[in-house]
Design a protein around this motif. Sequence first.
Motif, PDB file in Angstrom:
ATOM      1  N   ASP A   1       5.342   2.267  21.389  1.00  0.00           N
ATOM      2  CA  ASP A   1       6.342   2.320  20.530  1.00  0.00           C
ATOM      3  C   ASP A   1       6.490   1.605  19.453  1.00  0.00           C
ATOM      4  O   ASP A   1       5.639   0.422  19.378  1.00  0.00           O
ATOM      5  N   GLU A   2       7.507   1.556  18.884  1.00  0.00           N
ATOM      6  CA  GLU A   2       8.184   0.424  17.597  1.00  0.00           C
ATOM      7  C   GLU A   2       7.945  -0.900  17.960  1.00  0.00           C
ATOM      8  O   GLU A   2       7.950  -1.859  17.363  1.00  0.00           O
ATOM      9  N   LYS A   3       8.228  -1.210  19.533  1.00  0.00           N
ATOM     10  CA  LYS A   3       8.206  -2.437  19.805  1.00  0.00           C
ATOM     11  C   LYS A   3       6.985  -3.459  19.547  1.00  0.00           C
ATOM     12  O   LYS A   3       6.679  -4.568  19.641  1.00  0.00           O
TER      13      LYS A   3
ATOM     14  N   GLU B   1       3.841  -4.197  17.213  1.00  0.00           N
ATOM     15  CA  GLU B   1       3.360  -4.239  15.897  1.00  0.00           C
ATOM     16  C   GLU B   1       2.478  -3.289  15.796  1.00  0.00           C
ATOM     17  O   GLU B   1       1.148  -3.294  16.243  1.00  0.00           O
ATOM     18  N   LEU B   2       2.461  -2.439  14.599  1.00  0.00           N
ATOM     19  CA  LEU B   2       1.331  -1.486  14.329  1.00  0.00           C
ATOM     20  C   LEU B   2       0.401  -2.217  13.396  1.00  0.00           C
ATOM     21  O   LEU B   2       0.879  -2.849  12.236  1.00  0.00           O
TER      22      LEU B   2
END
Length: 524
Positions: free
Chosen positions: A196-198, A200-201
Amino acid sequence: MILSASLIHPTLASFFFSEFLFWRGFINTYPQLLSICEQRFLGWNLSLPELWAINQLIQMAKKKKKNKAAFSPKNYVANQARNLPIAGVFINPDWREDNLANILVAREHTNGHITVGIYLVDLFCLGLKDTIYEFNIPRFEFEEKYRKSKFAQIWGPCSYELAHNIIYGGIEYAEELGLQPHRDWRITQGILEEDDEKVELMDIEFGDKGVPHLIIFEGQNYLREMSVLSKTLGPGNFLVSHLQVDQDEDWDEEEDFFDDEEEDFEMDFSHPDPFQWTSDDWAIFLEDEEVLPFPVYARAIDCLYRLSDKEATVNTDGWEEEYKKFVPANFEISGIVDPEDEDEYVESINLFASVAGAGKNLLKKIKKLFHNHPENEILREIILEFLLTEFDAKDAGPLAREFFQSFPESIGAKTKMAEFLIRVGDLDGAMEIMGGSFSLVKLFPGQQKFTGMELMHVLDLAIFYYVTKFEISKATMYSEWEWNLFAGNGVNLSGLRAITDFKESQMPDLRVIIEGLESEGKIR
């Protein structure tokens, strides 16, 4: 649930009751329950609260026992491991140059022990090739095995974010190509953080400059993957390379950590045959159908088809007698191919893999390969199997005719010629090629020993023939025999695919069908 009164003595019941003061909350329903108790416990002088307290004790004990029995390392890793703190994340330092990432993620238990997840990610094409885990091993064992031994040279420390992006990114890329992650991903995913967004992409490149590139090491067989890529991308729209790997004699990295050979299929089913599955087994099926070996999946679809409203179309009368006509008594299967042909079989697979997916003019290159090896029956069978399924049947027609004319007694040549005729609508011509029968007794008079390929050629053709004629009972009969003969040996059964595709089209929502069969008591 009311407890059977004959199981517990009244004095013991009174003792239990004294330990359960919370029974008072049940008083409001006393009259209704008393009536039930009078019917079931007539002659036993116990008050309702005492009975209720006993019942609560029994239910609590059962629940505790059930919860204890339900624990397994596999379930813990899949559902709870990510709650443990990370003890270390490691990757092979040359992962970018090799486009193959070997990742280790370790988490620490409160007792100091370590649970480890290892992930082999192919960034060029296959995504998550393999994954394993070790549960709750002592720290000294983890250090000795993974940090101080000869394997330590594989890994260097890295950030969790990098490992996470490589693993999830590789899986996503492969899935876009139609390729699924290793089946144990459903377990080892629990060692990683949620995607998920937690987290880092990170921008990581997959593919060979954006082009899927299948790397085949010596001795590996990726015919299934090449077939999937051809269907998803179209023939010639991906790259294939063959590599030989020289390694130290005393250490084989991939052999020690991952075994690329076909593993024995293991999943938490109570029985290997879907016709014996329970409701719990069908729940596993719905959760894991995408990673099931195809023979198991095909058999499950067959079972649902027969149990559902479609069962009337499957008539099993006379199957036993038909089977006696299909194979001689006491016949033997000598192996997939004749032992004398095993080297040629491996060579043929490698020759075919050397051109499949080789870029432009794929059809031309495959035809050239066919003509360059006029005496290699096995290679010609593999080529025609590919052409008949991946190209227009008319492209395979001339080669099928040439093969049949060169080897008129070869069962491979006969069945490929017959399959071509079925695909162009000449069912009578196909049966004429087969001598009017799919019986091995008639095709091989006096023969008692057969290769697996000979049997599968005939069974696959029979299934395809009867599905094309919409004679589903007949097609199902041959698929039943194919399952019984080969599925236990892990063979990928192409013939089952035709009957499975047909039955899937009749049952688009498997979950609804399974729930309906459970409500009807056909699945327990």
